[in-house]
Design a protein around this motif. Structure first.
Motif, PDB file in Angstrom:
ATOM      1  N   ALA A  53      92.768  82.199  22.365  1.00  0.00           N
ATOM      2  CA  ALA A  53      93.427  80.889  22.296  1.00  0.00           C
ATOM      3  C   ALA A  53      94.026  80.620  20.919  1.00  0.00           C
ATOM      4  O   ALA A  53      94.748  79.640  20.739  1.00  0.00           O
ATOM      5  CB  ALA A  53      92.446  79.778  22.658  1.00  0.00           C
ATOM      6  N   LYS A  79      97.658  77.030  23.000  1.00  0.00           N
ATOM      7  CA  LYS A  79      97.698  76.409  24.323  1.00  0.00           C
ATOM      8  C   LYS A  79      98.416  75.059  24.306  1.00  0.00           C
ATOM      9  O   LYS A  79      98.511  74.386  25.334  1.00  0.00           O
ATOM     10  CB  LYS A  79      96.282  76.261  24.878  1.00  0.00           C
ATOM     11  CG  LYS A  79      95.614  77.616  25.121  1.00  0.00           C
ATOM     12  CD  LYS A  79      94.304  77.481  25.835  1.00  0.00           C
ATOM     13  CE  LYS A  79      93.656  78.846  26.083  1.00  0.00           C
ATOM     14  NZ  LYS A  79      94.492  79.739  26.902  1.00  0.00           N
ATOM     15  N   GLN A  80      98.870  74.636  23.144  1.00  0.00           N
ATOM     16  CA  GLN A  80      99.698  73.441  23.063  1.00  0.00           C
ATOM     17  C   GLN A  80     100.731  73.645  21.956  1.00  0.00           C
ATOM     18  O   GLN A  80     100.532  74.447  21.047  1.00  0.00           O
ATOM     19  CB  GLN A  80      98.859  72.187  22.808  1.00  0.00           C
ATOM     20  CG  GLN A  80      98.008  72.213  21.558  1.00  0.00           C
ATOM     21  CD  GLN A  80      96.952  71.120  21.553  1.00  0.00           C
ATOM     22  OE1 GLN A  80      96.442  70.713  22.601  1.00  0.00           O
ATOM     23  NE2 GLN A  80      96.612  70.639  20.366  1.00  0.00           N
TER      24      GLN A  80
END
Length: 311
Positions: A53, A79-80
């Protein structure tokens, strides 16, 4: 015999020539562990693991001074797209240490939804104050210029430093967009403004009843207090604390001299209703952030503060 003496001299010294500048390798996690283990036999060196991640991009050049390149290591939650960023400044008395010492901390903070950047800056054997401050501010501008690449929200920037890096972080945050602290030769469309400060055991005032800064500070600041009082004052975050200073988290060891000026700074922040927190690691040494059990506690305090400010 001469060869043996030469080898002994090379081992004894911590200063090595590299290109056209010198480095001091005396402040390392290993040397600090060896120094502390007798008094704190329960400590272990903190370690983090890579995580899918978190994207890691190392040795990114953010600036060049003639033939001298300055690098940063990026660790960002993938993830963002718009993470708050944490600019990380290592310690070592403005003279030693390196950005690699904050990689484990960067990984752990990044995993909580942040983009973290361990910054290389010129130390006092290479460049005196305020050049290292310029370097970190230029790194902030570079990161904002490349915000999309690093999943950064350029309006949510925190600066975190440990020990002398904590002093630098507090100074960088309290001198937001003050032109005297900007490198005018660095071309960027962005500002070096930050929205939060995390000072991990770094002094806020060099000339203060609680402070015991001496040779290391004098070397970086270009002279003793008697010789360079203007530098001793301008390099102190307390001198610049005012109504537009960012929120700040202080994470401190049990030694008061490493947060000299903190309470005076908080008094000013309180006048202007600017948020601050103090977290003290009881019975801890300086450089506690390298070791368990304090490493995890440092990450918790840091991310709780960042979440409060940015999320």
């Amino acid at each position: 015999m001469k060869k043996i003496l030469f080898i002994m001299l090379m081992i004894a010294t911590t200063i090595f020539a590299q290109d056209n500048y010198s480095i001091d390798t005396s402040y390392t996690i290993k040397s600090t562990y060896n120094k502390l283990i007798k008094k704190y036999p329960f400590i272990t060196v903190a370690q983090s693991q890579s995580n899918i991640a978190v994207t890691e991009i190392k040795e990114v050049i953010y600036q060049k001074h003639k033939d001298r390149a300055l690098h940063l290591d990026a660790f960002f939650f993938n993830k963002q797209k718009n993470n708050p960023a944490v600019i990380m400044i290592h310690g070592g008395g403005w003279r030693s240490g390196n950005k690699n010492q904050l990689q484990d901390m960067a990984r752990e903070i990044a995993l909580k939804g942040y983009s973290c950047f361990a910054i290389e800056y010129r130390l006092s054997l290479e460049a005196k104050y305020p050049e290292g401050i310029y370097d970190v501010k230029n790194a902030i501008k570079f990161i904002k210029d490349n915000a999309i690449k690093f999943n950064v929200d350029p309006n949510k920037i925190a600066v975190l430093g440990c020990s002398s890096g904590g002093q630098m972080a507090a100074l960088i945050g309290t001198t937001n967009e003050i032109l005297d602290f900007e490198d005018k030769s660095f071309k960027s469309k962005s500002s070096s403004k930050v929205q939060a400060i995390i000072d991990v055991d770094g002094v806020l005032a060099f000339k203060h009843p609680e402070s015991s800064e001496a040779d290391m500070a004098s070397f970086w600041l270009g002279g003793t207090y008697a010789e360079k009082p203007e530098n001793w004052s301008s390099a102190s975050a307390l001198s610049h604390t005012n109504k537009v200073s960012p929120p700040i988290l202080f994470i401190n060891s049990s030694f008061p001299r490493f947060h000299a000026g903190r309470d005076d700074m908080i008094a000013i922040l309180n006048q202007y209703k600017i948020y601050s927190e103090v977290k003290t690691m009881e019975n801890s040494p300086h450089s506690f952030w390298f070791f368990q059990p304090w490493f995890t506690e440092t990450i918790v305090y840091t991310t709780q503060f960042l979440d409060k400010i940015f999320k």
